[in-house]
Structures are given as C-alpha cells and as structure tokens.
Scaffold this motif. Structure first.
Motif, PDB file in Angstrom:
ATOM      1  N   VAL A 120       0.876  -1.177   0.000  1.00 25.58           N
ATOM      2  CA  VAL A 120       0.000   0.000   0.000  1.00 25.58           C
ATOM      3  C   VAL A 120       0.910   1.223   0.000  1.00 25.58           C
ATOM      4  O   VAL A 120       1.607   1.485   0.981  1.00 25.58           O
ATOM      5  CB  VAL A 120      -0.917   0.015   1.233  1.00 25.58           C
ATOM      6  N   GLY A 121       0.929   1.948  -1.113  1.00 24.65           N
ATOM      7  CA  GLY A 121       1.861   3.060  -1.242  1.00 24.65           C
ATOM      8  C   GLY A 121       3.295   2.545  -1.198  1.00 24.65           C
ATOM      9  O   GLY A 121       3.595   1.429  -1.629  1.00 24.65           O
ATOM     10  N   THR A 122       4.167   3.374  -0.656  1.00 24.98           N
ATOM     11  CA  THR A 122       5.562   2.985  -0.492  1.00 24.98           C
ATOM     12  C   THR A 122       5.780   2.647   0.971  1.00 24.98           C
ATOM     13  O   THR A 122       5.776   3.545   1.824  1.00 24.98           O
ATOM     14  CB  THR A 122       6.498   4.131  -0.910  1.00 24.98           C
ATOM     15  N   PRO A 123       5.932   1.370   1.294  1.00 22.04           N
ATOM     16  CA  PRO A 123       5.981   0.983   2.706  1.00 22.04           C
ATOM     17  C   PRO A 123       7.036   1.725   3.513  1.00 22.04           C
ATOM     18  O   PRO A 123       6.819   2.031   4.690  1.00 22.04           O
ATOM     19  CB  PRO A 123       6.271  -0.516   2.636  1.00 22.04           C
ATOM     20  N   SER A 124       8.174   2.054   2.884  1.00 19.61           N
ATOM     21  CA  SER A 124       9.235   2.732   3.638  1.00 19.61           C
ATOM     22  C   SER A 124       8.812   4.135   4.072  1.00 19.61           C
ATOM     23  O   SER A 124       9.375   4.705   5.007  1.00 19.61           O
ATOM     24  CB  SER A 124      10.516   2.807   2.797  1.00 19.61           C
ATOM     25  N   ASP A 125       7.789   4.697   3.433  1.00 22.14           N
ATOM     26  CA  ASP A 125       7.254   6.002   3.836  1.00 22.14           C
ATOM     27  C   ASP A 125       6.301   5.886   5.023  1.00 22.14           C
ATOM     28  O   ASP A 125       5.848   6.907   5.559  1.00 22.14           O
ATOM     29  CB  ASP A 125       6.480   6.650   2.669  1.00 22.14           C
ATOM     30  N   ILE A 126       5.978   4.666   5.390  1.00 24.12           N
ATOM     31  CA  ILE A 126       5.011   4.365   6.463  1.00 24.12           C
ATOM     32  C   ILE A 126       3.727   5.179   6.277  1.00 24.12           C
ATOM     33  O   ILE A 126       3.380   6.057   7.072  1.00 24.12           O
ATOM     34  CB  ILE A 126       5.609   4.610   7.865  1.00 24.12           C
ATOM     35  N   PRO A 127       2.983   4.884   5.225  1.00 21.49           N
ATOM     36  CA  PRO A 127       1.703   5.592   5.041  1.00 21.49           C
ATOM     37  C   PRO A 127       0.656   5.207   6.076  1.00 21.49           C
ATOM     38  O   PRO A 127      -0.323   5.909   6.273  1.00 21.49           O
ATOM     39  CB  PRO A 127       1.270   5.183   3.628  1.00 21.49           C
ATOM     40  N   LEU A 128       0.871   4.082   6.758  1.00 19.00           N
ATOM     41  CA  LEU A 128       0.013   3.624   7.853  1.00 19.00           C
ATOM     42  C   LEU A 128      -1.409   3.281   7.382  1.00 19.00           C
ATOM     43  O   LEU A 128      -2.375   4.016   7.669  1.00 19.00           O
ATOM     44  CB  LEU A 128      -0.046   4.672   8.972  1.00 19.00           C
ATOM     45  N   PRO A 129      -1.570   2.168   6.685  1.00 19.23           N
ATOM     46  CA  PRO A 129      -2.924   1.721   6.336  1.00 19.23           C
ATOM     47  C   PRO A 129      -3.756   1.500   7.594  1.00 19.23           C
ATOM     48  O   PRO A 129      -3.275   0.924   8.568  1.00 19.23           O
ATOM     49  CB  PRO A 129      -2.688   0.397   5.599  1.00 19.23           C
ATOM     50  N   VAL A 130      -4.966   1.961   7.542  1.00 17.90           N
ATOM     51  CA  VAL A 130      -5.842   1.831   8.704  1.00 17.90           C
ATOM     52  C   VAL A 130      -7.113   1.073   8.288  1.00 17.90           C
ATOM     53  O   VAL A 130      -7.097  -0.136   8.177  1.00 17.90           O
ATOM     54  CB  VAL A 130      -6.116   3.205   9.341  1.00 17.90           C
ATOM     55  N   ASP A 131      -8.192   1.777   8.012  1.00 21.23           N
ATOM     56  CA  ASP A 131      -9.424   1.065   7.694  1.00 21.23           C
ATOM     57  C   ASP A 131      -9.438   0.618   6.228  1.00 21.23           C
ATOM     58  O   ASP A 131      -8.827   1.255   5.361  1.00 21.23           O
ATOM     59  CB  ASP A 131     -10.630   1.974   7.953  1.00 21.23           C
ATOM     60  N   ILE A 132     -10.148  -0.479   5.974  1.00 26.64           N
ATOM     61  CA  ILE A 132     -10.337  -0.973   4.617  1.00 26.64           C
ATOM     62  C   ILE A 132     -11.814  -1.298   4.423  1.00 26.64           C
ATOM     63  O   ILE A 132     -12.555  -1.498   5.386  1.00 26.64           O
ATOM     64  CB  ILE A 132      -9.477  -2.229   4.320  1.00 26.64           C
ATOM     65  N   SER A 133     -12.229  -1.349   3.169  1.00 25.95           N
ATOM     66  CA  SER A 133     -13.616  -1.687   2.861  1.00 25.95           C
ATOM     67  C   SER A 133     -13.653  -2.469   1.559  1.00 25.95           C
ATOM     68  O   SER A 133     -13.188  -1.994   0.519  1.00 25.95           O
ATOM     69  CB  SER A 133     -14.461  -0.409   2.738  1.00 25.95           C
ATOM     70  N   LEU A 134     -14.193  -3.671   1.625  1.00 30.24           N
ATOM     71  CA  LEU A 134     -14.289  -4.543   0.455  1.00 30.24           C
ATOM     72  C   LEU A 134     -15.690  -4.447  -0.119  1.00 30.24           C
ATOM     73  O   LEU A 134     -16.678  -4.569   0.602  1.00 30.24           O
ATOM     74  CB  LEU A 134     -13.983  -5.991   0.864  1.00 30.24           C
ATOM     75  N   SER A 135     -15.773  -4.250  -1.429  1.00 26.40           N
ATOM     76  CA  SER A 135     -17.087  -4.108  -2.061  1.00 26.40           C
ATOM     77  C   SER A 135     -17.845  -5.435  -2.025  1.00 26.40           C
ATOM     78  O   SER A 135     -17.267  -6.514  -1.890  1.00 26.40           O
ATOM     79  CB  SER A 135     -16.925  -3.641  -3.507  1.00 26.40           C
ATOM     80  N   ALA A 136     -19.143  -5.331  -2.180  1.00 25.66           N
ATOM     81  CA  ALA A 136     -20.001  -6.504  -2.064  1.00 25.66           C
ATOM     82  C   ALA A 136     -19.734  -7.538  -3.148  1.00 25.66           C
ATOM     83  O   ALA A 136     -20.024  -8.719  -2.964  1.00 25.66           O
ATOM     84  CB  ALA A 136     -21.465  -6.071  -2.103  1.00 25.66           C
ATOM     85  N   ASP A 137     -19.173  -7.095  -4.278  1.00 22.01           N
ATOM     86  CA  ASP A 137     -18.877  -8.053  -5.347  1.00 22.01           C
ATOM     87  C   ASP A 137     -17.452  -8.583  -5.255  1.00 22.01           C
ATOM     88  O   ASP A 137     -16.983  -9.272  -6.174  1.00 22.01           O
ATOM     89  CB  ASP A 137     -19.132  -7.419  -6.720  1.00 22.01           C
ATOM     90  N   ASP A 138     -16.760  -8.264  -4.188  1.00 23.43           N
ATOM     91  CA  ASP A 138     -15.394  -8.746  -3.931  1.00 23.43           C
ATOM     92  C   ASP A 138     -14.368  -8.220  -4.935  1.00 23.43           C
ATOM     93  O   ASP A 138     -13.269  -8.759  -5.021  1.00 23.43           O
ATOM     94  CB  ASP A 138     -15.324 -10.290  -3.914  1.00 23.43           C
ATOM     95  N   LYS A 139     -14.712  -7.191  -5.684  1.00 23.33           N
ATOM     96  CA  LYS A 139     -13.797  -6.740  -6.738  1.00 23.33           C
ATOM     97  C   LYS A 139     -12.987  -5.507  -6.354  1.00 23.33           C
ATOM     98  O   LYS A 139     -11.968  -5.223  -6.970  1.00 23.33           O
ATOM     99  CB  LYS A 139     -14.589  -6.446  -8.024  1.00 23.33           C
ATOM    100  N   THR A 140     -13.454  -4.746  -5.385  1.00 26.57           N
ATOM    101  CA  THR A 140     -12.828  -3.464  -5.104  1.00 26.57           C
ATOM    102  C   THR A 140     -12.522  -3.336  -3.616  1.00 26.57           C
ATOM    103  O   THR A 140     -13.404  -3.561  -2.782  1.00 26.57           O
ATOM    104  CB  THR A 140     -13.760  -2.307  -5.518  1.00 26.57           C
TER     105      THR A 140
END
Lengths: 229, 447
Positions: B321-341
């Motif tokens: 997610v992004g450039t890990p060495s920059d530590i963007p800090l992924p937090v919340d995620i949301s998966l679409s109902a069709d599992d595509k996004t």
C-alpha cells in the motif's frame, strides 16, 4: 408476487425438501438416517459434542398456545420434558421460514435413527400468524412434515394476539406489523435451543441452519445433563 | 438516485439460495428481494440496507475544551433531497471522554454498541425507536471486572442474540495480550476467550509466534471459521504518538499475528505470522470465495488469508500500500459486495487507495486520492455507489495543529473516480474527533 400466493406452503416445502440436501444418500420418505448429511454450502465437519460450552443466554419464556388439535399448551410444560428446539414461523412465508422448518424436519428425521435423542428432544414450530395459521392449518403442516418416528414435534399457534406479542417479545423475536393484511410478515428468522431448565442455550440464524451443528449442540446439552446426574 | 429501499430481509446465504434454486427456480422470485451483501463492513448476521442509507452514525471522541468535551454519537442526514442532507441532525453525548473508537449493531439492528478504549466502558444506543435521533439506552461499566481483566473493548460484532467483542489490552500490564468477550444482546456478560499465546497456544498450530494480541474479529459461518487480528495494548494506544515512535520498547509491542479459529468451538486452530499490526479483516462475500483481506499498519501491506486447494489455510502478503518505507500507515479498509474493489485508507498521507482485487492474489491499484491531511475510517454503501470517510485514529495519535483535520466527507463512487458530495468539519462544529461510521435507515423498522 409472492410464491405463497401461487402455491400452498406445503408444496413450497416439498419443493425445497426435495432438493435442498445435496447429499444423494439422504433418504426422504425412506428409512430414517441417524446423522443428517452435510447440507449444500456448509463446508466443515461438525464440532465434537461436549468439546465446547454453551453458556445460558437467558430464560426461555413461558406462554400459552394452541396445538394442532386446538388444545391449550403451556410452552414450559412441553419444554420440561427434554431439550427443546423452538422455531417461530408463519406458513404463508415464501422465503425464509421454510428454511427454518427444513432444519426442524432434518432434526426430526435424524432423531428417528437415534432412540436416545428421540426421547430427550422436543421440536416446537410455532406460528406468529394466528389469523391464517389456525390449529387446522398447523395440523395440515404437521401431517405433511411429521414422520411416524423421531422426536415429538409440536405445531402450535397463538391463542390470541396479546399473548403472542408477549411471547415474541420475551424471545426477542422480531416480527414487524403487517402493512397489508395479505402481505408478508417481515421478520427475523431465529431458532432457539432450550435446555430442560428452560434456559436458551443457543440461537441460530440463517447462516447456522445446519442440522449437524444443531445436533452437536443438542448432544452437548445431553452430555451436560448426563454429567450433572 | 436509487430509491430508498432498506430491507428487513435477512441475508439468505448463498448455499441456501442455491439449494432453493435446485428445488424451483421460481422461488428465487421470492428470495430475490433479499440482499446478497451487507454494507460491506459489518457482521452478516443482521438486516441489510440494500439501497440508499438515510443516516450515518459517527462515534466521535470528545476533545477537552471543545463543545461539551464529551464523546458523542453524531447522526448525519444522508437522505438525498432532504433539506438537511449532509448535515448533523442529532448528537448524543455520553458525558465524558472514553477514547471512543469502534462499535457495531446487534443482530436485530435495533441497538448500536460503542466502546471506549480508555475507560473500557460500553455504550448501547437505541437506534430503532427514532433512527434519526438515537438515544443512549444503557452503559456497561464493569467490563474489566466482568471479563476477568480484559481492557479496551473494541469491535462489537453481532452474532445471533449476542455480541462478540474484541479487547485490545489487559488489566495486568496494559500490554497487548487480550481476549474475545461475549455478551447477550441485553448486555449480560457470557464468556471470555483469551487469545492464544506462545506459552499457552490452546492447541493452535503456531507459525512463528503467538502474541495473544487482538483487534478485529470476523466470522465465516459456512466454513465454521473466525479470524482475529492484532494491534497493541493500552500502554501504547494511550501514549503520545511521537513519543511512542521514539520508544524502542514500545515499538516492539505491536501485534504480528492473525489467528484462525474454529468458530463454534471458540478454539484457536492456527496462528499466522503477519508482522506489522494487522488491523481490519474483511471476508470476501462470494459463496465460493474462501478468503479474507487484512492490511498491516506498520509494514503497509495487503495480506490475503485463504483456504488453499489442499484445504490448508495460509496467509500471504499480496501487495504494498503506497511505499511501505514512507510508512503511510494503512488503517481502515472496505471490500465491495462483489469482492472486486478494496478501499484502503492511509492515515499519514490522508489518502484513499482503491485496489482491483478481482484476482485476490494480485491486487492492482486503480485509484488514489488525497481526502485530507489525515484519514482513518472508510465505509461504503452495499451497492458500492457511496463512500464516506472520517479522520481520527486515536486522541493521542492524531496529527496536531493545522494537520489535525477532523471531518466526515461523503462521496459518490462511479467505479473510477470519487465525486465529492459533502463535508462536515467536526472541528468547526465543535464536535470532536470522528471515528467509526455505521449506516441507519427508517424503513428497517417498518414493514
């Protein structure tokens, strides 16, 4: 258009019953099986009875209902005889109720092959639509679904709507007020596992209507009873 | 805009739909009225809003000296055409600050359980009597005592007739070792299930380490499995963020595991090594999709936990997610109902990155957009057309000064771009730090 308006509930039930179980070894109308097969889509081995706990969730409420002969029955009188599985339905339901009833029939069939369970288990199907589901209608359901063997299976309906409201509220069984007298009754499907001391020990929603899972829970309670003697 | 059509209809599992289809295809005409997906981030065991949501409930941290200074449940009107669209229409203060964080509905969707990580209090709001104006119904004040020393109630996950809470910490050392806790829907304590540790794996197979940490908990009932993830304990989540980053020992106290459980037995089966604080877990919705995603906050990766063709469950990093060495800090995620996004928010750069996860083994980023100077939670409607964002991570971890954006923003998503609909500035409105969001609708409670 609702299917219940096209076909009788019994036909819907038979359609579902005839095809819902994926295992071809399952025998409808034939000799009873001790263990229900794995339903289509449930992809796991059932848990070992007694290997987990089922903490009491609360008191299973009492109340008066009518059985299929029109006789009054107290829920606690039925429940004190053994472990109980209770399902609230209405027979004109065209979608989710038949799935709950399918579970009850699977349990009924399974217990026919297990005398130990047959004597210690009670199945109760109770309607929350007394306007249509009279004792006569419930008797018809019973004739279509109940076999000669297996655990006792009671088909109840409400004596009056006031009592029904109290029973549904006590079980936290949601049924929304009908907007159209002939329209559907939006509700939450819940099936309750109740021990001999009238305590709710598990609640099953659609995602858990696997008879193998419910049987494992029933046997877990039976083992608990045995250990407590 | 699609007409409002929330439904009390309950999710009919895919396998049952298929069984019914085998019996009589026409029966689908009846079952088809039910939603086949949730608003994507919640327990599946509850009624679904299958169309336009009416309200967004925002569990908000109080800020000393701002407004009444208390945590509060803020209700935002998102009814298209409403005179108060995109505005706050209700706010219920709980009278104090508790480090408001996560929450969830009961399985009947009548109550919203929210929790405070600092005080370990749980607040239960009635949202069904008047969905536009929730009321605080009761508070659970004895969580630590009742659970045998669990601290920091976090996610509230609906099960039939009960709530499954994850803890983040413990009363003994305020570290990350913690437990899952069960309550009845009316708030009576049922059970505590401590996370497996290397010293006491409770029969689980351990890949590398069992840290005993907790964060999220999600169930896949058709496989009888549950996944839990791991964050950090109270000694860290209540510490000043800058100070913690300089504390070598504190930085070692982050979770590095995802645990696979036999759900019905509440028995841990396997402890995966997922370093870098795996946070939110999202099971795929497809009836044949035996996998889940999580992201790691510190290592900035998307992980896939899946059942392989040999029946073994495995966890693998599948994308950065992004450039890990920059530590963007992924937090919340949301998966679409069709599992595509998959939407992934990153706190430090304030961005959302959208991944095409049609091939779950090879996520591909398809969109990237800065939403604010900091960003935390993301919630999408079940049809995937609307997406909402909030900003606050933790009171002591949020950015300071001008970078301390605090807002909810609503967007439309057309599959390629986000289109801004509204912003409510929580600083300007003197409300506090907005955190988790959940959707409400009037018609959930009418036939």
């Amino acid at each position: 258009m609702r299917i219940a308006g096209l076909f009788g509930a019994g036909l819907i039930m038979s359609l579902i019953m005839s095809a819902a179980l994926a295992d071809p070894a399952h025998r409808h109308g034939g000799a009873a099986t001790a263990e229900p097969p794995r339903p289509a889509g449930f992809d796991y081995d059932p848990p070992k009875p007694g290997s987990y706990r089922l903490p009491p969730l609360g008191v299973a409420a009492d109340g008066v209902a009518l059985d299929e002969t029109g006789a009054e029955r107290r829920l606690h009188d039925l429940m004190k005889e053994g472990i109980t599985v209770l399902s609230f339905i209405y027979t004109r339901c065209g979608d989710i109720c038949p799935l709950g009833t399918m579970l009850m029939r699977d349990l009924h069939e399974a217990t026919a092959g297990d005398p130990g369970l047959t004597s210690g288990l009670r199945l109760i199907t109770m309607s929350f639509d007394p306007d249509y589901d009279t004792p006569e209608v419930m008797a018809r359901e019973a004739r279509e679904l109940r076999g000669g063997k297996g655990a006792d299976w009671y088909f109840l309906t409400a004596r009056d709507k006031g009592e029904l409201r109290e029973i549904l509220a006590a079980y936290d069984q949601r049924v929304l007020t009908r907007a159209d007298p002939d329209g559907p009754l939006a509700h939450q499907l819940r099936v309750y596992l109740i021990d001999r001391e009238q305590r709710i020990r598990n609640i099953y929603s659609l995602d858990f209507l696997d008879p193998r899972l419910v049987l494992a829970d029933i046997r877990t309670l039976a083992l608990e009873e045995t250990a407590g003697r | 805009m699609e007409a409002s059509k929330p439904s009390l209809a309950y999710l009919i599992p895919g396998h049952l739909i298929r069984a019914i289809r085998l019996a009589a295809g026409i029966l689908l005409a009846s079952a088809g009225a039910t939603a086949l997906a949730d608003e994507t981030c919640m327990s599946p065991f509850m009624p679904k809003i299958t169309g336009q949501e009416d309200y967004v409930y925002v569990w908000t941290l109080g800020i000393e000296g701002m407004g009444d200074g208390s945590d509060k449940l803020v209700t935002v009107d998102v009814r298209p055409g409403s005179a108060t669209y995109g505005q706050v229409i209700a706010s219920v203060s709980v009278g104090g600050r508790n480090e408001a964080h996560h929450g969830g509905f009961t399985d009947d969707r009548r109550y919203f359980w929210t929790s405070g990580l600092d005080t370990s209090r749980i607040f239960i709001f009635d949202i069904h009597t008047d969905p536009g104006h929730p009321k605080l119904e009761r508070t659970i004040d004895d969580f630590v005592q009742a659970t045998g020393g669990v601290v920091g109630p976090h996610g509230a996950y609906a099960l039939p007739g009960r709530m499954l809470m994850s803890g983040l910490s413990n009363a003994k050392d305020e570290g990350g070792r913690t437990a899952l806790v069960e309550y009845t829907n009316d708030g009576r304590f049922l059970a505590t299930h401590w996370m497996p540790t290397s010293e006491d794996p409770r029969g689980a197979q351990v890949e590398a380490v069992a840290d005993g940490y907790g964060y999220d908990q999600r169930v896949l009932p058709r496989k009888n499995v549950m996944l839990t993830s791991s964050f950090t304990g109270k000694s860290n989540y209540m510490m000043d963020f800058g100070k913690m980053l300089q504390d070598e020992q504190a930085m070692k106290r982050f979770g590095q595991t995802v645990v696979l459980w036999d759900f019905h037995e509440r028995q841990p089966r396997k402890v995966f090594h997922v370093p870098g604080a795996p946070l939110e877990i999202r099971w795929a919705w497809g009836p044949e999709h035996n996998y889940a995603f999580t992201t790691t906050a510190l290592t900035s990766k998307i992980w896939l936990i899946e059942e392989a063709s040999d029946g073994e469950w495995r966890a693998n990093a599948v994308a950065d997610v992004g450039t890990p060495s920059d530590i963007p800090l992924p937090v919340d995620i949301s998966l679409s109902a069709d599992d595509k996004t998959l939407f992934v928010d990153t706190f430090m750069d304030g961005k959302v990155r959208v991944f095409d996860v049609s091939d779950p083994h090879s996520p591909k980023q398809i969109h990237e957009q800065r939403i604010g100077r900091q960003l935390n939670m993301v919630s999408q409607s079940w049809d995937g057309k609307r997406v909402y964002f909030t900003t606050s991570l933790l009171a002591n971890w949020d950015k300071k000064g001008a970078d301390n954006d605090q807002f909810i923003k609503g967007y439309d998503w057309d599959g390629k771009e986000l289109h801004h609909r509204f912003t409510i500035d929580f600083n300007e409105r003197q409300l506090g730090r907005p955190h988790i969001m959940r959707f409400g609708a009037d018609s959930l409670y009418t036939n």
